[in-house]
Design an enzyme around this catalytic site. Structure first.
Site, PDB file in Angstrom:
ATOM      1  CG  PHE A 248      46.546  91.241  20.691  1.00 27.30           C
ATOM      2  CD1 PHE A 248      45.638  91.051  21.138  1.00 27.30           C
ATOM      3  CD2 PHE A 248      47.281  90.229  20.749  1.00 27.30           C
ATOM      4  CE1 PHE A 248      44.916  90.063  21.565  1.00 27.30           C
ATOM      5  CE2 PHE A 248      46.821  88.571  21.611  1.00 27.30           C
ATOM      6  CZ  PHE A 248      45.453  88.651  21.817  1.00 27.30           C
ATOM      7  CB  THR A 476      37.660  91.831  17.877  1.00 28.97           C
ATOM      8  OG1 THR A 476      37.062  92.439  16.950  1.00 28.97           O
ATOM      9  CG2 THR A 476      38.580  93.186  18.350  1.00 28.97           C
ATOM     10  CB  ILE A 626      27.090  99.462  23.849  1.00 33.71           C
ATOM     11  CG1 ILE A 626      27.815  99.972  24.769  1.00 33.71           C
ATOM     12  CG2 ILE A 626      27.251  97.168  23.693  1.00 33.71           C
ATOM     13  CD1 ILE A 626      29.423 100.465  24.750  1.00 33.71           C
ATOM     14  CG  ASN A 628      27.018  92.175  21.593  1.00 29.59           C
ATOM     15  OD1 ASN A 628      26.773  91.805  22.320  1.00 29.59           O
ATOM     16  ND2 ASN A 628      26.464  91.355  19.884  1.00 29.59           N
ATOM     17  CB  THR A 631      31.023  91.776  21.462  1.00 26.82           C
ATOM     18  OG1 THR A 631      30.076  92.909  20.314  1.00 26.82           O
ATOM     19  CG2 THR A 631      30.693  90.476  20.550  1.00 26.82           C
ATOM     20  CE  LYS A 697      32.573 109.002  22.340  1.00 29.42           C
ATOM     21  NZ  LYS A 697      32.794 109.474  24.234  1.00 29.42           N
ATOM     22  CD  GLU A 701      43.463  99.753  19.875  1.00 32.68           C
ATOM     23  OE1 GLU A 701      44.961  99.776  19.935  1.00 32.68           O
ATOM     24  OE2 GLU A 701      42.797 100.200  19.225  1.00 32.68           O
TER      25      GLU A 701
HETATM   26 MO1  MOS Z   1      45.425  98.237  17.663  1.00 29.65          MO
HETATM   27  S1  MOS Z   1      47.035  97.322  18.255  1.00 29.65           S
HETATM   28  O1  MOS Z   1      45.909  99.750  16.855  1.00 29.65           O
HETATM   29  O2  MOS Z   1      45.814  96.594  16.250  1.00 29.65           O
END
Ligand code: MOS
Length: 735
Positions: A248, A476, A626, A628, A631, A697, A701
Site C-alpha cells: 500500500f 494486486t 481492463i 483482467n 483481478t 490506466k 488506487e
Molecule cells: Mo501506492 S501508495 O502508490 O504504493
C-alpha cells in the site's frame, strides 16, 4: 448487459480474460515464501530499541543488564553504529523515505526512532535484552500535530522539489461575483499502513556480496539505495522479494532499517534477521500525513461552478519536506475556470510521512467531493446531476484535453445499479425502523501514471514462455496480468507462461506504486514479446509449426530483452537502472490521463445510539482497457472497502503532549471487518483509450478515492449533520 459484478465477471468490451491468479493456489495453501521465510545459515536476530521521546537528545545508555544476558551477540547505538553513507531523501533525488539517519547521532527527532539494535542468538533474547536497556534522555517539548504549538509552516512550492501550485483564471473576481458560495474546512487524520506481512529485513553477506530479503515494491530502488549506503557496487547487491504480503505504499521506498540491518550483518560477520513488531511498524515505515483543507466554491444559480480555492495543510517531519499535494487532482476535476490553490507543509516532531494507497487523492478529494455535495444542495440540484453539469473534457488549469474521460457514464451506470432514483432528497426523510437511512455519492479519479520498465521474454519450441521482470505483485494480480500479456501476444494458454518477478537479478521494473505496473511493466513485456515475434518474421506459428520453425532457425529458445519508457521521460531507462523513479509522477506528464469512477453508498444510522452501518456500496469505474476483470474487480472492491475504513474507522491517535502514538497496534487501530462490509458492487464501464500505454490506466488506487466523501455525504443525507472531520465516529454525531 454482461454481469460485471460477479466474482468471475464476464469480460465486456475492451477487457481481457477473467483468469484466476497464477499464484492463488500457492498463496492460499501457504506454499509461498515471503521475504523473512527464506532460510539463511546461522542467522543472528535483531531487535530494535526505539526512542520513548519525540525530540531531544540521548545523554547515554546503560547497557549493563542487556549485555549480561546469555546469547546477546552485540548491541549497537549511535555511539558504535557501523558507518553508513547518506543515500538521500527519495523526493530530493535520493533513495530513502527520509534523509535523516536515526542512528547517526544522539539527536532524537520523533518518537519510535531507531536508537539501538540488539543482536542475539534468538529473537526472544534480543527482545528481552532490548527491554533491559536504560536510556537517559534530555527531552524537548515536542509538537505533535498540525495544530500543536511550535510547528513550522512552509509553502510546498518553496521547499518540495518540482511542486507548483495550480492556478487558472481569476479566482478573486469570480469569487466576488459568485451567486452561490460554499466555504468549508475539512480534516483527515494520520493513518498507518498495516499490511499483514510485517516490515522485515534479512541481510546475508558472502564476501563483499550482499543479499537482502525484504518485502519491497521496488527491489531495484532498494538495491541501489543499500549499495549507496553501504558504499558497495550495486552489482554486488541482490534484493529478493518474490511475494509481498500487502504494501500500500509502505514498502515502496527504502526505509532506514535496511541499511542498518545490512551494516550490522557486515559488522558481526553473520547473517541477520529482523522482523519489526507491529508497533514498531508505525514508526520504522511511513504513514499517511494528517491534512487540513480550506475550500471555497463559487457557482451561478444554474449550478455551474465558477470558482474554486483549495488550500491544503499537510504534516511532515522536522527533517524532510514530504509533500502530499493533491490539488493537482482537485483543480482539474471539474469545469471550473477560476482556480487558486496552495499546498502548505507543516513541520512537527514526527517521523516523515510517505505513500499510502492513492496518496494525494484520498485526503484532497475527500475535501472537494464533500464541498461539491454541499454546493449541489445549496443550488438545489441533485448531486449526480450537479457533477454532470460541471463535467469537462479538458483541464481548466492547463487547457489540455483528457485522453479519455467517462465520469458521466460511470455516474449513470452506478446510480442506476444503486437505485439512486429511490432517494428522497430531503435530509432525514428516509428511515428503516429505528435507523436513519442516507444515500450519498462522490467521484473518484486517479492519474494514469507510468515510469520506465524493462523485461526479458523467452519462448520455447513447445510453446512455453517465460517472462522476467523485477516488477512486483503486492497482492494486486500483477503476476497474472504480466502472464496474460505474454499469453495474448504469443496466443498460448496462460498455464504455459512462467512469470518471474520481485527479484533484482531480473531486468528492472517500475515501483509497484502509483497504479502504474500494468501500463509500464506491461509495455516492456509486450515490447519483448514483439521482438520475439519479429524473429519469426512477425508471424508466430503455433503448435507443431512452432517447433518446426525453431528447427528451421536451428535455435534452442528465442529470448529477447526490451526497454520501454514513457514519452519525454528524463533519463528514462538509465535512471531506472540506478533505482530511481524517473517518469511517472515526477516528470511533466506528457499526456493528461486520468481514470474516473462514481461511488454510491447507503448508510444506516441508529436514531438514538448513532451507530453507523454501511449496508451497501456501488462503484462504477472507467480505467481504459481492463486486463483482467476478475483481478480488476478485486482491486476496486478492496479500494472501496478501504474507503469505508477511511470514512468510519481509521485514525492514528496521537498523544498531544508527548507526540507518541496511542493506538499503534491492530487491536486498537480500527479497520473494518467482514461484519462492517456487506454488499460491495463493482461495475466496470467499458472504455477505449489508445493514447495511454497498453490502453490501460491502472486501477490499484482508483477505488479507494472518494468513498470517504460518499459516506460523509450519505451521513449528511441521513442526519443533516455535516461531519467534515474524518473518521466519522459516533461521538461526532452525538456532539
Ligand atoms: Mo501506492 S501508495 O502508490 O504504493
Amino acid at each position: 448487459m454482461a454481469d460485471y459484478t460477479a466474482p468471475v465477471p464476464v469480460p465486456g468490451k475492451n477487457m481481457g480474460k477473467a483468469d484466476a491468479r497464477i499464484e492463488g493456489r500457492e498463496k492460499v495453501t501457504g506454499a509461498t515464501q515471503y521475504a523473512s521465510d527464506f532460510p539463511v545459515s546461522n542467522p543472528a536476530f535483531a531487535y530494535l530499541v526505539t526512542s520513548a521521546i519525540a525530540n531531544g537528545k540521548i545523554r547515554g545508555f546503560d547497557l549493563k543488564a542487556a549485555k549480561a544476558m546469555p546469547g546477546v551477540v552485540e548491541i549497537f547505538t549511535h555511539e558504535n553504529a557501523p558507518k553508513r553513507e547518506d543515500a538521500g531523501f527519495f523526493a530530493e533525488g535520493g533513495y530513502v523515505t527520509t534523509g535523516f539517519d536515526p542512528l547517526g547521532s544522539a539527536e532524537v527527532k520523533f518518537a519510535g526512532q531507531i536508537i539501538g539494535v540488539v543482536v542475539a542468538e534468538t529473537y526472544e533474547v534480543a527482545r528481552d535484552a532490548a527491554h533491559r536497556i536504560v536510556v537517559d534522555y534530555a527531552p524537548g517539548d515536542p509538537s505533535a500535530s498540525l495544530e500543536s504549538r511550535g510547528t513550522e509552516t512552509v509553502d510546498a512550492a518553496k521547499v518540495a522539489k518540482g511542486w507548483k501550485d495550480k492556478t487558472a483564471g481569476d479566482f478573486d473576481k469570480a469569487w466576488d461575483s459568485a451567486e452561490v458560495k460554499i466555504e468549508a474546512g475539512y480534516t483527515t487524520p494520520t493513518q498507518h499502513h498495516n499490511p499483514i506481512e510485517l516490515f522485515t529485513t534479512t541481510a546475508v553477506w558472502h564476501g563483499d556480496e550482499l543479499t537482502i530479503y525484504e518485502p519491497s515494491q521496488f527491489v531495484w530502488g532498494l538495491k541501489n539505495g543499500v549499495a549507496k549506503q553501504l558504499d558497495v557496487d550495486p552489482a554486488k547487491v541482490t534484493v529478493i522479494a518474490p511475494f509481498v504480503g500487502g504494501a500500500f505504499g509502505s514498502k515502496g521506498m527504502m526505509t532506514p532499517r535496511t541499511g542498518i540491518i545490512a551494516a550490522v550483518a557486515r559488522a558481526i560477520h553473520r547473517p541477520v534477521k529482523f522482523v519489526a513488531t507491529r508497533t514498531q511498524g508505525f514508526t520504522v515505515s511511513t504513514y499517511r500525513a494528517e491534512t487540513r483543507h480550506a475550500i471555497k466554491l463559487g457557482a451561478d444559480k444554474s449550478g455551474k461552478l465558477t470558482a474554486l480555492s483549495h488550500d491544503g495543510w499537510e504534516l511532515t517531519s522536522r527533517t524532510d519536506d514530504y509533500k502530499v499535494g493533491g490539488t493537482e487532482a482537485t483543480t482539474q476535476m471539474y469545469a471550473i475556470p477560476n482556480v487558486t490553490s496552495k499546498v502548505h507543509i507543516v513541520r512537527a516532531d514526527r517521523s516523515t510521512p510517505g505513500f499510502m494507497r492513492s496518496p494525494p487523492e484520498v485526503p484532497y478529494m475527500f475535501a472537494l467531493e464533500c464541498a461539491i455535495d454541499e454546493m449541489a444542495e445549496k443550488c438545489g440540484i441533485d448531486p449526480v446531476e450537479f457533477r454532470q453539469i460541471n463535467d469537462t473534457m479538458k483541464s481548466p488549469v492547463s487547457g489540455d484535453r483528457f485522453t479519455s474521460r467517462h465520469l458521466v457514464e460511470c455516474f449513470d451506470a452506478a446510480s442506476e445499479a444503486f437505485g439512486w432514483s429511490k432517494r428522497n432528497p430531503k435530509v432525514g426523510s428516509m428511515r428503516n425502523g429505528d435507523w436513519l437511512v442516507g444515500y450519498g455519492c462522490a467521484s473518484t479519479c486517479y492519474p494514469a501514471n507510468t515510469m520506465p520498465a524493462t523485461a526479458r521474454v523467452r519462448l520455447s519450441p513447445d510453446g512455453h514462455a517465460r517472462v522476467q521482470i523485477a516488477a512486483h505483485d503486492v497482492g494486486t494480480g500483477a503476476t497474472t496480468i504480466m502472464g496474460q500479456v505474454v499469453a495474448e501476444a504469443f496466443d498460448i494458454p496462460l498455464s504455459q507462461v512462467n512469470v518471474e518477478m520481485g527479484d533484482s537479478r531480473l531486468p528492472p521494473g517500475p515501483v509497484a506504486g502509483g497504479s502504474m505496473t500494468t501500463a509500464s511493466a506491461g509495455s516492456a513485456v509486450k515490447a519483448a514479446c514483439d521482438k520475439v515475434i519479429a524473429k519469426f518474421g512477425n508471424r508466430l506459428p503455433t503448435g507443431d509449426a512452432l517447433a518446426a520453425a525453431f528447427k528451421k532457425m536451428n535455435t534452442g529458445v528465442v529470448e529477447e530483452y526490451a526497454e520501454w519508457a514513457p514519452p519525454k521521460t528524463s533519463g528514462g531507462v538509465a535512471k531506472l537502472y540506478e533505482g530511481h523513479m524517473a517518469g511517472g509522477s515526477d516528470s511533466p506528464t506528457p499526456i493528461l490521463a486520468y481514470a474516473y469512477g462514481a461511488e454510491f453508498v447507503e448508510v444506516h444510522i441508529h436514531s438514538r445510539t448513532k451507530e453507523i452501518r454501511v449496508p451497501r456500496i456501488t462503484g462504477a469505474f472507467a480505467g481504459g482497457r481492463i486486463m483482467n476483470p476478475r483481478t480488476a474487480r478485486s482491486q476496486l472492491m478492496g479500494g472501496l472497502i478501504w474507503g469505508v475504513s477511511s470514512a468510519l474507522h481509521e485514525a492514528t491517535e496521537i498523544d498531544e503532549k508527548r507526540a507518541r502514538y496511542v493506538n499503534d497496534n491492530i487491536a486498537e487501530y480500527l479497520i473494518p471487518v467482514n461484519a462492517d462490509i456487506r454488499s460491495v458492487e463493482v461495475i466496470l464501464v467499458p472504455e477505449v483509450d489508445d493514447q495511454v500505454p497498453m490502453g490501460a490506466k491502472g486501477l490499484g488506487e482508483l477505488g479507494n478515492v472518494g468513498t470517504n466523501a460518499a459516506v460523509a455525504n450519505a451521513v449528511y443525507h441521513a442526519t443533516g449533520q455535516r461531519i467534515r472531520e474524518l473518521p466519522i465516529t459516533i461521538d461526532k454525531l452525538i456532539a
